[in-house]
Design a protein around this motif. Sequence first.
Motif, mmCIF file in Angstrom:
data_model
loop_
_atom_site.group_PDB
_atom_site.id
_atom_site.type_symbol
_atom_site.label_atom_id
_atom_site.label_comp_id
_atom_site.label_asym_id
_atom_site.label_seq_id
_atom_site.Cartn_x
_atom_site.Cartn_y
_atom_site.Cartn_z
ATOM 1 N N GLY A 89 12.208 12.265 -7.914
ATOM 2 C CA GLY A 89 12.429 12.857 -9.235
ATOM 3 C C GLY A 89 11.618 12.177 -10.326
ATOM 4 N N ASN A 90 10.859 11.142 -9.948
ATOM 5 C CA ASN A 90 10.026 10.412 -10.913
ATOM 6 C C ASN A 90 8.651 11.076 -11.021
ATOM 7 N N PHE A 91 8.647 12.246 -11.629
ATOM 8 C CA PHE A 91 7.410 13.018 -11.745
ATOM 9 C C PHE A 91 6.442 12.401 -12.745
ATOM 10 N N LEU A 92 5.190 12.769 -12.605
ATOM 11 C CA LEU A 92 4.157 12.446 -13.579
ATOM 12 C C LEU A 92 3.792 13.758 -14.272
ATOM 13 N N GLU A 93 4.270 13.928 -15.488
ATOM 14 C CA GLU A 93 4.031 15.175 -16.216
ATOM 15 C C GLU A 93 2.635 15.159 -16.814
ATOM 16 N N LEU A 94 1.847 16.163 -16.463
ATOM 17 C CA LEU A 94 0.439 16.229 -16.863
ATOM 18 C C LEU A 94 0.286 16.451 -18.363
ATOM 19 N N VAL A 95 -0.617 15.666 -18.961
ATOM 20 C CA VAL A 95 -0.994 15.861 -20.357
ATOM 21 C C VAL A 95 -2.444 16.307 -20.456
ATOM 22 N N ASP A 96 -3.327 15.606 -19.716
ATOM 23 C CA ASP A 96 -4.759 15.927 -19.791
ATOM 24 C C ASP A 96 -5.470 15.347 -18.577
ATOM 25 N N ILE A 97 -6.628 15.919 -18.268
ATOM 26 C CA ILE A 97 -7.471 15.429 -17.172
ATOM 27 C C ILE A 97 -8.909 15.328 -17.675
ATOM 28 N N LYS A 98 -9.561 14.214 -17.333
ATOM 29 C CA LYS A 98 -10.974 14.049 -17.660
ATOM 30 C C LYS A 98 -11.713 13.605 -16.408
ATOM 31 N N ASN A 99 -12.961 14.037 -16.304
ATOM 32 C CA ASN A 99 -13.797 13.567 -15.200
ATOM 33 C C ASN A 99 -14.802 12.558 -15.730
ATOM 34 N N ASP A 100 -15.290 11.689 -14.831
ATOM 35 C CA ASP A 100 -16.226 10.654 -15.258
ATOM 36 C C ASP A 100 -17.645 11.194 -15.304
ATOM 37 N N CYS A 101 -18.585 10.313 -15.637
ATOM 38 C CA CYS A 101 -19.977 10.732 -15.847
ATOM 39 C C CYS A 101 -20.645 11.250 -14.579
ATOM 40 N N ASP A 102 -20.166 10.831 -13.399
ATOM 41 C CA ASP A 102 -20.745 11.283 -12.132
ATOM 42 C C ASP A 102 -19.978 12.450 -11.523
ATOM 43 N N ASN A 103 -18.941 12.904 -12.208
ATOM 44 C CA ASN A 103 -18.121 14.025 -11.731
ATOM 45 C C ASN A 103 -17.485 13.761 -10.365
ATOM 46 N N ASP A 104 -17.154 12.479 -10.106
ATOM 47 C CA ASP A 104 -16.548 12.186 -8.802
ATOM 48 C C ASP A 104 -15.297 11.299 -8.911
ATOM 49 N N THR A 105 -14.779 11.158 -10.130
ATOM 50 C CA THR A 105 -13.540 10.411 -10.364
ATOM 51 C C THR A 105 -12.792 11.085 -11.509
ATOM 52 N N LEU A 106 -11.469 11.165 -11.365
ATOM 53 C CA LEU A 106 -10.653 11.793 -12.406
ATOM 54 C C LEU A 106 -9.791 10.747 -13.111
ATOM 55 N N LEU A 107 -9.627 10.925 -14.414
ATOM 56 C CA LEU A 107 -8.693 10.147 -15.210
ATOM 57 C C LEU A 107 -7.620 11.122 -15.673
ATOM 58 N N VAL A 108 -6.383 10.877 -15.242
ATOM 59 C CA VAL A 108 -5.286 11.798 -15.526
ATOM 60 C C VAL A 108 -4.305 11.111 -16.475
ATOM 61 N N PHE A 109 -4.072 11.744 -17.630
ATOM 62 C CA PHE A 109 -3.130 11.234 -18.618
ATOM 63 C C PHE A 109 -1.782 11.905 -18.404
ATOM 64 N N VAL A 110 -0.728 11.088 -18.363
ATOM 65 C CA VAL A 110 0.591 11.623 -18.013
ATOM 66 C C VAL A 110 1.688 11.052 -18.905
ATOM 67 N N ASN A 111 2.816 11.743 -18.871
ATOM 68 C CA ASN A 111 4.086 11.203 -19.334
ATOM 69 C C ASN A 111 4.907 10.942 -18.075
ATOM 70 N N PRO A 112 5.124 9.668 -17.712
ATOM 71 C CA PRO A 112 5.877 9.386 -16.491
ATOM 72 C C PRO A 112 7.374 9.595 -16.708
ATOM 73 N N VAL A 113 8.024 10.153 -15.702
ATOM 74 C CA VAL A 113 9.480 10.305 -15.721
ATOM 75 C C VAL A 113 10.036 9.256 -14.765
ATOM 76 N N GLY A 114 10.401 8.111 -15.293
ATOM 77 C CA GLY A 114 10.884 7.019 -14.448
ATOM 78 C C GLY A 114 9.754 6.153 -13.948
ATOM 79 N N PRO A 115 10.075 5.203 -13.064
ATOM 80 C CA PRO A 115 9.055 4.309 -12.521
ATOM 81 C C PRO A 115 8.056 5.078 -11.650
#
Length: 199
Positions: free
Chosen positions: A63-89
């Motif tokens: 039940g400790n979901f990671l609620e999505l806020v935004d996603i960004k990719n890096d300069c090489d388009n091979d790594t994602l940075l995901v911004f979240v609101n965590p629900v619990g640990p």
Amino acid sequence: MEIDFNKNQDGLVPVIVQDVKTKNVLMLGYMNQEALDATEQTKKVTFYSRSKQRLWTKGEESGNFLELVDIKNDCDNDTLLVFVNPVGPTCHKGTDTCWGESNSQEYGFLSQLEEIITARKNDVENPDSYVASLFRKGINKIAQKVGEEAVETVIEAKDSNDELFLNESADLLFHYLILLQSKGYQLNDIVKVLQERHK
């Protein structure tokens, strides 16, 4: 957003998960195109589990979901940075992050300064500590100092000497941090009030 899922033979890209409010890194996972699509559709972060060999939504069991806020990719388009609101640990071991760290808000040097004030507050026997001497004198003296520094800041704000204005502002902030602690609070408590007002 174009992601190069074909860079690795397994078709996966690493995903760094960061708390959107505290900016702390919570975990590292992997996504394929299907996991990314599921994340964007459900607004709950979904990974591709290399051990289970299937899609896995963080929190599907706990039940400790990671609620999505935004996603960004890096300069090489091979790594994602995901911004979240965590629900619990976030970690399956029950900690806030997968590095066992607390997911608390930090303010750089101001947080260090709060720690110093706490240490001096608890060292009230030290006669050489200005902070300890203020705590010994009590809330009335601390509040008086904040008032004095506030007036001096206002006076310098109306003048044209930027150096004096910045120094008085620093004095005001320093004494305000002491006042907060004398009342049993810290910057995080004020930030929470401001965040509630912002809603």
